[in-house]
Design a protein around this motif. Structure first.
Motif, PDB file in Angstrom:
ATOM      1  N   ARG A  64      17.094  34.101  55.818  1.00 26.15           N
ATOM      2  CA  ARG A  64      15.896  33.272  55.999  1.00 26.15           C
ATOM      3  C   ARG A  64      14.890  33.635  54.928  1.00 26.15           C
ATOM      4  N   LEU A  65      14.410  32.615  54.210  1.00 26.03           N
ATOM      5  CA  LEU A  65      13.436  32.772  53.131  1.00 26.03           C
ATOM      6  C   LEU A  65      12.125  32.098  53.512  1.00 26.03           C
ATOM      7  N   GLN A  66      11.039  32.645  53.005  1.00 23.08           N
ATOM      8  CA  GLN A  66       9.737  32.005  53.124  1.00 23.08           C
ATOM      9  C   GLN A  66       9.299  31.602  51.727  1.00 23.08           C
ATOM     10  N   ILE A  67       8.818  30.373  51.580  1.00 28.28           N
ATOM     11  CA  ILE A  67       8.359  29.856  50.300  1.00 28.28           C
ATOM     12  C   ILE A  67       6.911  29.436  50.472  1.00 28.28           C
ATOM     13  N   GLU A  68       6.021  29.983  49.636  1.00 30.58           N
ATOM     14  CA  GLU A  68       4.594  29.681  49.742  1.00 30.58           C
ATOM     15  C   GLU A  68       3.992  29.443  48.371  1.00 30.58           C
ATOM     16  N   LEU A  69       3.065  28.507  48.295  1.00 27.14           N
ATOM     17  CA  LEU A  69       2.287  28.280  47.085  1.00 27.14           C
ATOM     18  C   LEU A  69       1.208  29.352  47.016  1.00 27.14           C
ATOM     19  N   ILE A  70       1.074  30.014  45.867  1.00 32.42           N
ATOM     20  CA  ILE A  70       0.067  31.073  45.732  1.00 32.42           C
ATOM     21  C   ILE A  70      -0.828  30.837  44.528  1.00 32.42           C
ATOM     22  N   SER A  71      -1.246  29.587  44.332  1.00 33.48           N
ATOM     23  CA  SER A  71      -2.127  29.290  43.205  1.00 33.48           C
ATOM     24  C   SER A  71      -3.528  29.804  43.492  1.00 33.48           C
ATOM     25  N   SER A  72      -4.329  29.968  42.457  1.00 38.48           N
ATOM     26  CA  SER A  72      -5.690  30.475  42.608  1.00 38.48           C
ATOM     27  C   SER A  72      -6.555  29.508  43.409  1.00 38.48           C
ATOM     28  N   GLU A  73      -6.330  28.193  43.261  1.00 33.15           N
ATOM     29  CA  GLU A  73      -7.110  27.222  44.026  1.00 33.15           C
ATOM     30  C   GLU A  73      -6.803  27.317  45.510  1.00 33.15           C
ATOM     31  N   SER A  82      -2.485  25.659  50.895  1.00 33.85           N
ATOM     32  CA  SER A  82      -1.366  26.468  50.434  1.00 33.85           C
ATOM     33  C   SER A  82      -0.161  26.227  51.336  1.00 33.85           C
ATOM     34  N   PRO A  83       0.587  25.178  51.038  1.00 35.37           N
ATOM     35  CA  PRO A  83       1.731  24.834  51.879  1.00 35.37           C
ATOM     36  C   PRO A  83       2.815  25.906  51.802  1.00 35.37           C
ATOM     37  N   GLY A  84       3.542  26.037  52.868  1.00 36.94           N
ATOM     38  CA  GLY A  84       4.650  26.976  52.892  1.00 36.94           C
ATOM     39  C   GLY A  84       5.678  26.529  53.907  1.00 36.94           C
ATOM     40  N   PHE A  85       6.904  26.980  53.703  1.00 40.12           N
ATOM     41  CA  PHE A  85       7.941  26.676  54.674  1.00 40.12           C
ATOM     42  C   PHE A  85       8.994  27.758  54.656  1.00 40.12           C
ATOM     43  N   ASP A  86       9.733  27.848  55.753  1.00 40.60           N
ATOM     44  CA  ASP A  86      10.852  28.771  55.875  1.00 40.60           C
ATOM     45  C   ASP A  86      12.142  27.976  55.742  1.00 40.60           C
ATOM     46  N   VAL A  87      13.105  28.593  55.064  1.00 41.10           N
ATOM     47  CA  VAL A  87      14.400  27.956  54.857  1.00 41.10           C
ATOM     48  C   VAL A  87      15.475  28.902  55.368  1.00 41.10           C
ATOM     49  N   ALA A  93      28.728  28.060  56.089  1.00 44.92           N
ATOM     50  CA  ALA A  93      28.812  26.600  55.932  1.00 44.92           C
ATOM     51  C   ALA A  93      28.252  26.132  54.588  1.00 44.92           C
ATOM     52  N   ARG A  94      27.604  27.028  53.845  1.00 43.27           N
ATOM     53  CA  ARG A  94      26.966  26.709  52.559  1.00 43.27           C
ATOM     54  C   ARG A  94      25.923  25.600  52.714  1.00 43.27           C
ATOM     55  N   LEU A  95      25.007  25.812  53.675  1.00 44.40           N
ATOM     56  CA  LEU A  95      23.930  24.869  53.954  1.00 44.40           C
ATOM     57  C   LEU A  95      22.596  25.591  53.900  1.00 44.40           C
ATOM     58  N   ALA A  96      21.556  24.869  53.490  1.00 47.00           N
ATOM     59  CA  ALA A  96      20.186  25.381  53.532  1.00 47.00           C
ATOM     60  C   ALA A  96      19.340  24.329  54.237  1.00 47.00           C
ATOM     61  N   GLU A  97      18.609  24.764  55.269  1.00 42.81           N
ATOM     62  CA  GLU A  97      17.831  23.839  56.083  1.00 42.81           C
ATOM     63  C   GLU A  97      16.424  24.383  56.285  1.00 42.81           C
ATOM     64  N   VAL A  98      15.430  23.522  56.162  1.00 44.29           N
ATOM     65  CA  VAL A  98      14.045  23.907  56.440  1.00 44.29           C
ATOM     66  C   VAL A  98      13.908  24.060  57.946  1.00 44.29           C
ATOM     67  N   VAL A  99      13.425  25.238  58.384  1.00 42.89           N
ATOM     68  CA  VAL A  99      13.268  25.491  59.823  1.00 42.89           C
ATOM     69  C   VAL A  99      11.806  25.621  60.238  1.00 42.89           C
ATOM     70  N   ARG A 100      10.891  25.702  59.263  1.00 43.62           N
ATOM     71  CA  ARG A 100       9.467  25.759  59.595  1.00 43.62           C
ATOM     72  C   ARG A 100       8.666  25.199  58.438  1.00 43.62           C
ATOM     73  N   VAL A 101       7.680  24.379  58.781  1.00 43.53           N
ATOM     74  CA  VAL A 101       6.700  23.890  57.812  1.00 43.53           C
ATOM     75  C   VAL A 101       5.353  24.003  58.498  1.00 43.53           C
ATOM     76  N   ALA A 102       4.408  24.669  57.824  1.00 41.20           N
ATOM     77  CA  ALA A 102       3.079  24.891  58.412  1.00 41.20           C
ATOM     78  C   ALA A 102       3.260  25.515  59.782  1.00 41.20           C
ATOM     79  N   ARG A 103       2.772  24.865  60.817  1.00 42.15           N
ATOM     80  CA  ARG A 103       2.880  25.461  62.161  1.00 42.15           C
ATOM     81  C   ARG A 103       4.012  24.852  62.977  1.00 42.15           C
ATOM     82  N   TYR A 104       4.791  23.960  62.397  1.00 45.48           N
ATOM     83  CA  TYR A 104       5.862  23.290  63.130  1.00 45.48           C
ATOM     84  C   TYR A 104       7.192  24.002  62.916  1.00 45.48           C
ATOM     85  N   ARG A 105       7.927  24.158  64.012  1.00 47.35           N
ATOM     86  CA  ARG A 105       9.262  24.763  63.989  1.00 47.35           C
ATOM     87  C   ARG A 105      10.231  23.857  64.753  1.00 47.35           C
ATOM     88  N   GLN A 106      11.484  24.017  64.492  1.00 43.36           N
ATOM     89  CA  GLN A 106      12.550  23.332  65.216  1.00 43.36           C
ATOM     90  C   GLN A 106      12.303  21.822  65.303  1.00 43.36           C
TER      91      GLN A 106
END
Length: 150
Positions: A64-73, A82-87, A93-106
């Protein structure tokens, strides 16, 4: 005149799995060798637009990875800028699926429309398409910054 009910969105599983397969292949191009939990690295599109990737969990079949924007603005403003999501990567199965965006999961495969959460009928697919677009951008224009262990 006869009014017909609009057709409800029907998820297309082969299409969705193909999207997740392509995201897995693209994401593997960005992962450093020998990654483990706590590892962080940055991918910069421009000096002002940098993303931080963090390995949250590693198992024998999943990561599980977390991806976040970390710009100065974004850091100067609110967390909405600063959007972010978990993958979740499914290695067997060689699949990657977004499992969280902001406060939403599943995310559900489909949502009735309209709905109180303002979700699109194909919200799950749209979020994974966003990941696909982001991965294409990082592969074509991004460059890796430092890798560090948290």
């Amino acid at each position: 005149m006869l009014l017909t009910k609009p057709r409800q969105y029907q998820p297309q599983l082969p299409d969705f799995l193909s999207l997740c397969e392509r995201n897995y292949a693209r994401l593997n191009r960005l992962l450093p060798a020998g990654y483990k939990p706590g590892l962080q690295w940055h991918i910069a599109i421009t000096p002002q637009q940098q993303y931080q990737l963090t390995v949250l969990e590693c198992g024998p079949f999943t990561t599980r990875l977390q991806i976040e924007l970390i710009s100065s603005e974004a850091s100067a403003g609110s967390h909405y800028l600063s959007p972010g999501f978990d993958v979740q990567l499914y290695h067997d199965a060689r699949l990657a699926e977004v499992v969280r965006v902001a406060r939403y999961r599943q995310f559900a495969a489909r949502y009735p429309y309209p709905n109180p959460q303002m979700m699109q009928p194909d919200e799950k697919r749209q979020i994974n398409l966003l990941l696909a677009d982001w991965l294409k951008l990082c592969i074509s224009q991004g460059y890796h910054a430092a890798v560090e262990l948290k």
